[in-house]
Design a protein around this motif. Sequence first.
Motif, short mmCIF file in Angstrom:
data_model
loop_
_atom_site.label_atom_id
_atom_site.label_comp_id
_atom_site.label_asym_id
_atom_site.label_seq_id
_atom_site.Cartn_x
_atom_site.Cartn_y
_atom_site.Cartn_z
N GLU A 1 10.18 -10.33 84.93
CA GLU A 1 9.11 -9.60 85.61
C GLU A 1 8.57 -10.34 86.84
O GLU A 1 7.78 -9.78 87.59
CB GLU A 1 7.98 -9.30 84.63
CG GLU A 1 8.42 -8.35 83.53
CD GLU A 1 7.33 -8.05 82.53
OE1 GLU A 1 6.16 -8.42 82.78
OE2 GLU A 1 7.65 -7.46 81.49
N GLU A 2 8.97 -11.59 87.04
CA GLU A 2 8.53 -12.35 88.20
C GLU A 2 9.52 -12.17 89.36
O GLU A 2 10.67 -11.79 89.15
CB GLU A 2 8.38 -13.83 87.86
CG GLU A 2 7.29 -14.12 86.84
CD GLU A 2 5.90 -13.71 87.28
OE1 GLU A 2 5.62 -13.67 88.50
OE2 GLU A 2 5.08 -13.43 86.40
N LEU A 3 9.07 -12.46 90.56
CA LEU A 3 9.92 -12.28 91.76
C LEU A 3 10.68 -13.57 92.04
O LEU A 3 10.31 -14.37 92.90
CB LEU A 3 9.04 -11.86 92.94
CG LEU A 3 8.32 -10.53 92.74
CD1 LEU A 3 7.39 -10.23 93.91
CD2 LEU A 3 9.31 -9.39 92.54
N VAL B 1 11.94 -20.04 99.42
CA VAL B 1 11.47 -18.67 99.44
C VAL B 1 12.41 -17.87 100.33
O VAL B 1 12.66 -18.25 101.48
CB VAL B 1 10.02 -18.58 99.97
CG1 VAL B 1 9.55 -17.14 100.00
CG2 VAL B 1 9.09 -19.44 99.12
N LEU B 2 12.94 -16.78 99.79
CA LEU B 2 13.92 -15.96 100.50
C LEU B 2 13.43 -14.52 100.66
O LEU B 2 12.77 -13.99 99.76
CB LEU B 2 15.24 -15.92 99.73
CG LEU B 2 15.92 -17.24 99.43
CD1 LEU B 2 17.11 -17.01 98.49
CD2 LEU B 2 16.36 -17.92 100.71
N LYS B 3 13.78 -13.93 101.78
CA LYS B 3 13.57 -12.49 101.97
C LYS B 3 14.95 -11.85 101.80
O LYS B 3 15.89 -12.16 102.54
CB LYS B 3 13.03 -12.19 103.36
CG LYS B 3 12.83 -10.71 103.62
CD LYS B 3 12.27 -10.49 105.02
CE LYS B 3 12.07 -9.02 105.31
NZ LYS B 3 11.55 -8.81 106.68
N VAL B 4 15.07 -10.99 100.81
CA VAL B 4 16.33 -10.31 100.52
C VAL B 4 16.15 -8.84 100.89
O VAL B 4 15.26 -8.17 100.38
CB VAL B 4 16.72 -10.46 99.03
CG1 VAL B 4 18.04 -9.77 98.74
CG2 VAL B 4 16.77 -11.93 98.63
N THR B 5 17.01 -8.36 101.79
CA THR B 5 16.90 -6.99 102.29
C THR B 5 18.14 -6.20 101.91
O THR B 5 19.27 -6.62 102.19
CB THR B 5 16.74 -6.98 103.83
OG1 THR B 5 15.61 -7.78 104.17
CG2 THR B 5 16.56 -5.57 104.35
N ASN B 6 17.92 -5.06 101.29
CA ASN B 6 19.00 -4.13 100.95
C ASN B 6 19.50 -3.53 102.26
O ASN B 6 18.74 -2.89 102.99
CB ASN B 6 18.46 -3.05 100.01
CG ASN B 6 19.51 -2.07 99.55
OD1 ASN B 6 20.50 -1.81 100.23
ND2 ASN B 6 19.28 -1.50 98.37
N SER C 1 15.84 -11.38 89.89
CA SER C 1 15.22 -10.95 88.64
C SER C 1 15.23 -9.42 88.64
O SER C 1 15.32 -8.78 89.70
CB SER C 1 13.78 -11.47 88.54
OG SER C 1 12.97 -10.86 89.53
N LYS C 2 15.12 -8.83 87.46
CA LYS C 2 15.19 -7.37 87.38
C LYS C 2 14.08 -6.72 88.20
O LYS C 2 14.31 -5.74 88.91
CB LYS C 2 15.12 -6.91 85.93
CG LYS C 2 15.36 -5.43 85.78
CD LYS C 2 15.52 -5.01 84.34
CE LYS C 2 15.88 -3.53 84.29
NZ LYS C 2 16.08 -3.06 82.94
N THR C 3 12.87 -7.27 88.14
CA THR C 3 11.75 -6.70 88.90
C THR C 3 12.00 -6.80 90.40
O THR C 3 11.74 -5.85 91.14
CB THR C 3 10.43 -7.40 88.52
OG1 THR C 3 10.17 -7.12 87.13
CG2 THR C 3 9.27 -6.90 89.35
N ALA C 4 12.51 -7.93 90.86
CA ALA C 4 12.80 -8.11 92.29
C ALA C 4 13.86 -7.11 92.74
O ALA C 4 13.73 -6.47 93.79
CB ALA C 4 13.24 -9.53 92.58
N PHE C 5 14.92 -6.97 91.95
CA PHE C 5 15.99 -6.03 92.29
C PHE C 5 15.46 -4.60 92.37
O PHE C 5 15.79 -3.85 93.29
CB PHE C 5 17.12 -6.12 91.26
CG PHE C 5 18.36 -5.35 91.65
CD1 PHE C 5 19.35 -5.95 92.41
CD2 PHE C 5 18.53 -4.04 91.26
CE1 PHE C 5 20.50 -5.25 92.77
CE2 PHE C 5 19.67 -3.32 91.61
CZ PHE C 5 20.66 -3.94 92.37
#
Length: 135
Positions: free
Chosen positions: A41-43, A55-60, A88-92
């Motif tokens: 549940e955490e990012l 710390v990463l910014k992941v963009t679809n 993590s599932k929440t981040a995805f």
Amino acid sequence: MKKILILMLFISQIIFAKTASWYGKGFDGKPTASGYLYNSEELTCASNTYPFGTVLKVTNKENKKSVIVVVTDRGSFSKKYGRSIDLSKTAFNKIAKSGEGLIKVDIEVVNKKHTFKYKHGSPKFTHKEYKEFLK
């Protein structure tokens, strides 16, 4: 010549495209490689490329949705499955539907001020700690 260059560019994007998936079920509460306990549940994310605490910014790439995550784990997913990062599932779920499984992404480093080799102290990664990493 122009057609060859365009073809080479297209092939390189396929070969070097960064991909992301998610992990969660079965890992919750278990220690990550960094020493934190995994919480889907955490990012957070698992990466073999970036140090813990990055710390990463992941963009679809498809829908342009982004999420900011902290690297807290490693994995064998890059060689075994060809993925660049596991979220993590929440981040995805912030950038895609979990049923998609694998998505093409852009990955950008946002902050490297809090990198570490192994977490000492409290092993829980909380939302409060997430905010500290963003500073």
